[in-house]
Each structure stands twice: as C-alpha cells, then as structure tokens.
Write an enzyme that holds these catalytic residues in place. Structure first.
Site, PDB file in Angstrom:
ATOM      1  N   HIS A 181       0.848  -1.193   0.000  1.00  0.00           N
ATOM      2  CA  HIS A 181       0.000   0.000   0.000  1.00  0.00           C
ATOM      3  C   HIS A 181       0.878   1.236   0.000  1.00  0.00           C
ATOM      4  CE1 HIS A 181      -3.420  -2.595   1.846  1.00  0.00           C
ATOM      5  NE2 HIS A 181      -3.515  -2.537   0.528  1.00  0.00           N
ATOM      6  N   GLU A 386       1.127  -5.125  10.970  1.00  0.00           N
ATOM      7  CA  GLU A 386       0.789  -3.702  10.937  1.00  0.00           C
ATOM      8  C   GLU A 386       1.768  -2.992  11.877  1.00  0.00           C
ATOM      9  OE1 GLU A 386      -1.359  -2.310   8.999  1.00  0.00           O
ATOM     10  OE2 GLU A 386      -2.659  -3.953   8.324  1.00  0.00           O
TER      11      GLU A 386
END
Length: 476
Positions: A181, A386
């Site tokens: 991303h 994450e």
C-alpha cells in the site's frame, strides 16, 4: 564570478537531492463518548461516500476510536461539520491535531556511490532504494544478490534482494515484503533498514543475526508497489494513496488494491468491484503486474518457504490467516503461538506492544490478501504485520530504526520457538531445498546483469558530460 558551463552541468547531473513534504491532519472520534453503534456506522458511511482518496477513515478496536486522516483541511472541516450538524456528535468526542512533516529523499549519482551516501534512517525514493540494494550486492557479492522479478504498469522495476550465506548449505527461505500500500511509508523503510541490519550484523559478528543468516535465506522486497509509492510522495500526488497506478479501468478512477488481488478467495468479503473504491480488487485475481510478478517468484520456490511476512501500517498488529473469514485456519494455534513469540521479542526491546490474532477475527475480513494466499500454497507460517503508529500513516523518521531493531529481535525469538516446537518443518524444508529441481532463476536478472543494464543510460550520459566538459575546457 560565473561558473563555467561544464562545471554547472556536472554539478547538476551528478548530485541531485530533493525532499518532498506532505502535511496531514488527524481527527480522533472517541467512541467511548458515543456508545452508539448505529452512529459509528453512519460516520464511516458518510466519509466513505465522499469517495475521495485524500481522506481515510478506519476503526481501531484497540484505541476505541474512529481515526480520520486527510491532507485537505477544508475536507476535514466539512466532515466534522457534518458529524456535528447531521449526526449530533458531541464536540467533546472529537480531537483534531496536525501531524508532523515527513520527507522523502532522492539522491541520484552518476559516479560510483558509497553505501554511506544512503540515509538508512530516512524515507527514501524508489530509485534511491533500488540503487542502495544494487550497491549492497556489489559490495557483498558473497552474501547478497538482487533480482528484478518484474515491472509495474508504469515500467518501474520490482526489485528483490536475497541474503544467502551459501557456505552454510541448503536452508529454508523467508520472504518479507513491504510497500503493498503506497501510503504506508514506514513499511519499505523498515524492510530496507532490516536488510542493512542483517548484512552489517552478519559481518560485524552479531551472534543473533549471524545465526539467522546462517540458518535461513532471506528474500526481501522493500517496495512491492513502486508506482503507487512514487505517486504518494510526488508533488502532484496524493499522500494517502493506497492502490497501484493501473489505468485499465472503464471509469476515470485509477488503481487496484494489491492486497485484495491475490488468488485466495479473491472477490470475497472485504474487497470491492467498484473501480473507484480504495479496496478495488481488480478485474481478476493476479490481474496486476505487481502481484503477478511477486506470486510467480514465490511459486518458483514452492515447498522451500518457511515464513512469509508482509509489512503494512498502522496499528501494531501481528495478523495471520484467515483473512476472508472469521473462522480459524487449521493451524490456528501454531500460528498464534509463533506470533506471540514474535510479539514478545518485539516488546523486549522498547516495550512496544503488538496485538496478535487472525485477520478476520481481530481486524476485518479482507479477501484476496497476500498472507492467506501464501498459507494456501503451503507456506507453514504466514503473517501480515501492521507496524507503528497506533493512529496514523504519518510516522516520524525516528521510528524507523527502533522498529527495525524490534522486529529483528522478534524474529530471533520467533524462529527459536518454531525450531523448538515444530522441528520437523525445518528439516523437511532443508530436504526440499536440497532435492529441488533448478528453479526459474534464469527468468530473473541477477545483480551483475541488472547493474550493467541499469547503468547503461548513466554511462551514455557520462560520455555526453565528458564531451561537454572537454568542450568547456577548450573554449573556456
């Protein structure tokens, strides 16, 4: 006194460094002060319905908040106004602050660079990162190689670096990628810093890191989505851009969410057929050059992978399959145990806490994600991490190095636990590597051919520069 033309030209083309600054604002909605699930859904729908890539909203169960991030202050003011007037959200539930500036550095050199010119503690451009990987392969040819595994829609190389101590014999492979991303800058930076740490630690005699490099072969891809990453820090780009830059859609919208494009329960819950959605899944599984190239590379060594890690941000989470459902995978307890050891190792360095769990259980359903695909093709241990922060994609550069240090210590304890609790997997993978047929290695450019091909244009420019300098000397 005016500088001669040839000197000006030399200074111009041999050392160009620039920084791009993007500034964002963040609003937190304290859900403990609302305590109404229907209002939470309305707020999320209101922001999503704007269909604007310059704003992002997500729910954090860990912090009991909605997090709204934007690079357009007017847009944020509009959202807050609508929250207050249309949904009657109390002002005391909203907190807004400006995020710190972050920069991306780009340094281009025609002359031979030294490794010291690359700032390992900064956010670096795609070109600079690739140059750094090549310099590592040239400086440490007995340990490091680089390969181009494919090209993006905008013809940027997708470059992987391999750390392999060939003297220690056959060993299981570990794959680590970052930058799926575009907006998650901490991810490529941390992968690149870990590369630096593994190599320098090996040569400096760090027993922990020498053990990792001796026992495992690391395949590390810092920037899986080069086009999106470049767009996120360019002057005309969008800092919160998530997708790649494929323009094959039938609308005016651009890009596919690469982490919804992998061929495992593709087009299920958590993706979107809407080409303008930030989670647009693409026209088919592996429709995108980036996911196709990476998956082909992984499949070329199928049966030899010990672990797969995909680094994202934010939230400080260690996630494992499944992502398409809240149901546990058959190896749930094995995944959870290894993830807890990884989290414990991370915490032991700077007391940073990561939450552990399956994607579909503790985050949300996200069909077509990479960690579940890797598990589906036989990778025993597969994770999405994450990284920091807990609230924002805009992470100060002073977080890069400690995060890399924490992850490496986490990996040390992670591999130790698996070796103790699941010793058969290591032995079987060593046997698979030893007995494997020749891989499709010839399909990928090695560091030597890569170095020469990528420098060809530079050499042509150097010749032109030399002729210009000679002209300047003669006529000065």
């Amino acid at each position: 006194m005016r500088l001669p033309l040839y000197i000006l030209l030399y200074l111009l083309v041999t050392s160009v460094t620039y920084s791009v600054t993007k500034r964002l604002e963040l609003t937190l909605v304290d859900l403990k002060k609302i305590n109404d699930e229907s209002l939470v859904k309305k707020m999320m729908y209101m922001v999503h319905s704007l269909d604007n890539p310059k704003v992002d909203i997500r729910r954090s169960k860990r912090t009991h908040s909605l997090i709204i991030e934007t690079e357009d202050p007017r847009l944020l003011s509009l959202i807050i106004h609508r929250f207050k007037t249309e949904l009657n959200i109390p002002p005391g539930a909203l907190t807004t602050r400006q995020l710190p500036e972050v920069k991306v550095k780009n340094t281009y050199r025609l002359h031979k660079r030294s490794l010291g010119e690359f700032d390992i503690t900064a956010y670096n451009s795609h070109e600079s990162v690739n140059d750094y990987l090549d310099e590592l392969s040239i400086s440490y040819p007995d340990l490091v190689t680089t390969k181009i595994i494919g090209y993006t829609h905008q013809n940027r190389p997708i470059k992987i670096l391999i750390i392999n101590n060939q003297k220690s014999g056959a060993k299981p492979k570990v794959f680590i990628d970052g930058g799926q991303h575009a907006r998650e800058w901490i991810s490529p930076a941390v992968v690149t810093h870990m590369i630096h740490q593994l190599i320098s630690g090996y040569y400096k005699g760090d027993d922990r890191l020498r053990s990792l490099v001796t026992k495992y072969e690391f395949h590390m891809l810092p920037i899986l989505n080069p086009d999106g990453y470049v767009y996120s820090y360019s002057d005309h780009g969008i800092r919160l851009w998530r997708k790649n830059m494929n323009n094959v859609t039938t609308t005016n919208c651009t890009g596919v969410d690469l982490n919804r494009n992998w061929d495992f329960h593709w087009a299920g819950r958590g993706g979107s057929r809407d080409e303008c959605s930030i989670v647009y899944q693409g026209q088919s599984a592996f429709s995108e050059k980036e996911t196709k190239a990476t998956s082909d590379y992984i499949l070329s060594y199928q049966g030899q992978w010990h672990s797969y890690f995909s680094f994202h941000s934010f939230g400080q989470l260690i996630l494992f399959p499944y992502s398409h459902t809240a149901a546990p995978n058959p190896d749930y307890e094995k995944h959870r145990s290894a993830a807890k050891s990884l989290a414990a190792g991370i915490k032991s360095v700077n007391n940073r806490r990561y939450t552990v769990g399956a994607v579909g259980m503790i985050l949300y359903e996200a069909s077509g994600s990479s960690e579940s695909w890797a598990y589906s093709i036989g990778v025993p241990y597969s994770y999405t991490l994450e990284l920091p922060d807990l609230f924002t994609f805009v992470v100060p550069t002073d977080v890069i190095e400690p995060t890399a240090n924490e992850l490496l210590q986490g990996l040390v304890e992670y591999f130790q636990l698996i070796e103790e609790e699941d010793p058969k997997v290591y032995k079987q993978l060593v046997a698979n590597v030893t007995e494997s047929l020749p891989t499709r290695e010839d399909n990928y450019q090695t560091s030597d051919s890569l170095y020469s091909s990528e420098r060809r244009n530079s050499q042509n420019i150097s010749l032109l520069l030399y002729l210009t300098m000679m002209w300047g000397i003669i006529y000065y």
